[in-house]
Design an enzyme around this catalytic site. Structure first.
Site, PDB file in Angstrom:
ATOM      1  N   SER A 142       0.624  -1.126  -0.023  1.00 12.26           N
ATOM      2  CA  SER A 142      -0.115   0.095  -0.065  1.00 12.26           C
ATOM      3  C   SER A 142       0.732   1.197   0.080  1.00 12.26           C
ATOM      4  O   SER A 142       0.361   2.285  -0.269  1.00 12.26           O
ATOM      5  CB  SER A 142      -0.784  -0.126   1.001  1.00 12.26           C
ATOM      6  OG  SER A 142      -0.146  -0.020   2.542  1.00 12.26           O
ATOM      7  N   TYR A 143       2.053   0.936   0.266  1.00  5.92           N
ATOM      8  CA  TYR A 143       3.005   2.318   0.228  1.00  5.92           C
ATOM      9  C   TYR A 143       3.196   3.027  -1.223  1.00  5.92           C
ATOM     10  O   TYR A 143       3.758   2.020  -1.991  1.00  5.92           O
ATOM     11  CB  TYR A 143       4.256   2.190   0.692  1.00  5.92           C
ATOM     12  CG  TYR A 143       4.533   1.617   2.234  1.00  5.92           C
ATOM     13  CD1 TYR A 143       3.190   1.719   3.253  1.00  5.92           C
ATOM     14  CD2 TYR A 143       5.569   1.047   2.784  1.00  5.92           C
ATOM     15  CE1 TYR A 143       3.114   1.432   4.391  1.00  5.92           C
ATOM     16  CE2 TYR A 143       5.624   0.644   4.112  1.00  5.92           C
ATOM     17  CZ  TYR A 143       4.482   0.790   4.892  1.00  5.92           C
ATOM     18  OH  TYR A 143       4.545   0.383   6.221  1.00  5.92           O
ATOM     19  N   SER A 144       3.016   4.150  -1.571  1.00  6.93           N
ATOM     20  CA  SER A 144       2.325   5.005  -0.678  1.00  6.93           C
ATOM     21  C   SER A 144       0.879   5.520  -1.521  1.00  6.93           C
ATOM     22  O   SER A 144       1.018   6.627  -2.189  1.00  6.93           O
ATOM     23  CB  SER A 144       3.367   6.338  -0.476  1.00  6.93           C
ATOM     24  OG  SER A 144       3.831   6.491  -1.826  1.00  6.93           O
ATOM     25  N   GLY A 159       1.970   0.591  -3.944  1.00  7.62           N
ATOM     26  CA  GLY A 159       3.015  -0.219  -4.718  1.00  7.62           C
ATOM     27  C   GLY A 159       4.276   0.608  -4.968  1.00  7.62           C
ATOM     28  O   GLY A 159       5.334   0.194  -5.481  1.00  7.62           O
TER      29      GLY A 159
END
Length: 314
Positions: A53-55, A64
């Site tokens: 989930s980053y960012s 991703g």
């Protein structure tokens, strides 16, 4: 030479500071991220923490981005076998929750972005209590059986759900959590200490705490009357308003002064000395921020120093 730490009951040997990848593709662009990763590896670091989930919270990002940066770096440096890569499932906008199908799809997407055929440590990012632990563990076990994940771990989970997960793994002979990623630092102890820490200790799990520096507060740069330009300044600066925050800062100042060490290093050293903790996570947006973090590998606090900090943070 810094001795690596064994991650729980796994065969993973890790540097005593995990490099947080949340800034990659966010506050650190690709070039700056590569420089930080190079400096971390040059210091002996081998443990990189990210999430699918980053960012996603950044306007224009999809999630991703951090994995993509790390994957490009691994490919360009041809060092995949030297690095322990940890990522997480459950919070990507396109792969939310921990249903079996979601876990499988998210893992495939992470592998593509990371440019690798396996993930060394795969965390459930946030527990999904709408899904039985049996379904979650079975899905994770399949990834291990398929050779796509070496070891599994959990983050943001209750002691009860953690215990139920461990019990199911043991009863059915399936992959078992080897690590736990809790929110834990000198100004946030009750987020881990107690039932969660007791469960981890009893099961031989390693703790890899996030927010190890309380969004930057425990670096010492937040002081009364100062303004810090940071994406996290609102969270970090709030600790100055609490008595605990001020006491912890004073104790850190004292120990850091006596040991000729950076305040951040002392804060991480306290965390690294706590029961079950294998490697705190901390991120660096620039190469200049990194030395104070990796120095935790060589700083051992005395019993008196640990007691002083523990009392201040009570």
């Amino acid at each position: 030479m810094t001795s690596p730490r064994t991650l729980g009951t796994s065969d993973l040997q890790v540097f005593p500071l995990a490099l947080g990848g949340n800034v990659f593709g966010w506050t650190a662009d690709e070039d700056r991220s590569f420089a930080v990763l190079d400096a971390y590896a040059a210091a002996g670091g081998n443990f990189i923490d990210t999430a699918d989930s980053y960012s996603a919270w950044v306007e224009g990002n999809e999630g991703g981005e951090s994995e993509t940066v790390i994957g490009k770096w691994l490919a360009s440096r041809s060092n995949r076998s030297d690095i322990v890569v940890a990522t997480k499932v459950g919070a990507h906008p396109e792969h939310r929750g921990l249903g079996a199908g979601t876990i499988k799809g998210a893992a495939e997407a992470s592998l593509r972005r990371l440019g690798t055929d396996h993930i060394d440590l795969y965390y459930t990012h946030f527990d999904d209590e709408t899904v039985p632990v049996e379904e979650i563990i079975t899905a994770l076990d399949q990834l291990v059986k398929d050779g796509k994940v070496r070891h599994i771990a959990a983050s943001n989970i209750s002691p009860e759900r953690l215990r139920a997960s461990l019990d199911f793994s043991e009863r059915e002979g399936l992959a078992r959590y080897v690590a736990l990623q809790p929110h834990y630092n000198l100004v946030s102890r009750d987020t881990y200490e107690g039932g969660l820490q007791d469960t981890a200790a009893g099961a031989g799990l390693a703790a890899v705490p996030y927010y190890a520096l309380a969004s930057g507060f425990l670096t010492g740069k937040y002081r009364p009357g100062t303004t810090v330009e940071s994406a996290r300044s609102a969270n970090a600066g709030g600790h100055l308003e609490s008595e605990r925050g001020r006491k912890v800062l004073a104790a850190l100042d004292r120990v850091a002064g006596e040991r000729d060490a950076e305040i951040a290093t002392v804060a991480l050293a306290w965390l690294a000395a706590q029961p079950t903790v294998a490697a705190p996570i901390a991120s660096a947006r620039t190469v200049e921020q990194l030395p104070a973090l990796v120095a935790v590998a060589d700083l051992r606090l005395t019993d008196g120093e640990l007691a002083l900090l523990t009392e201040a943070s009570a």
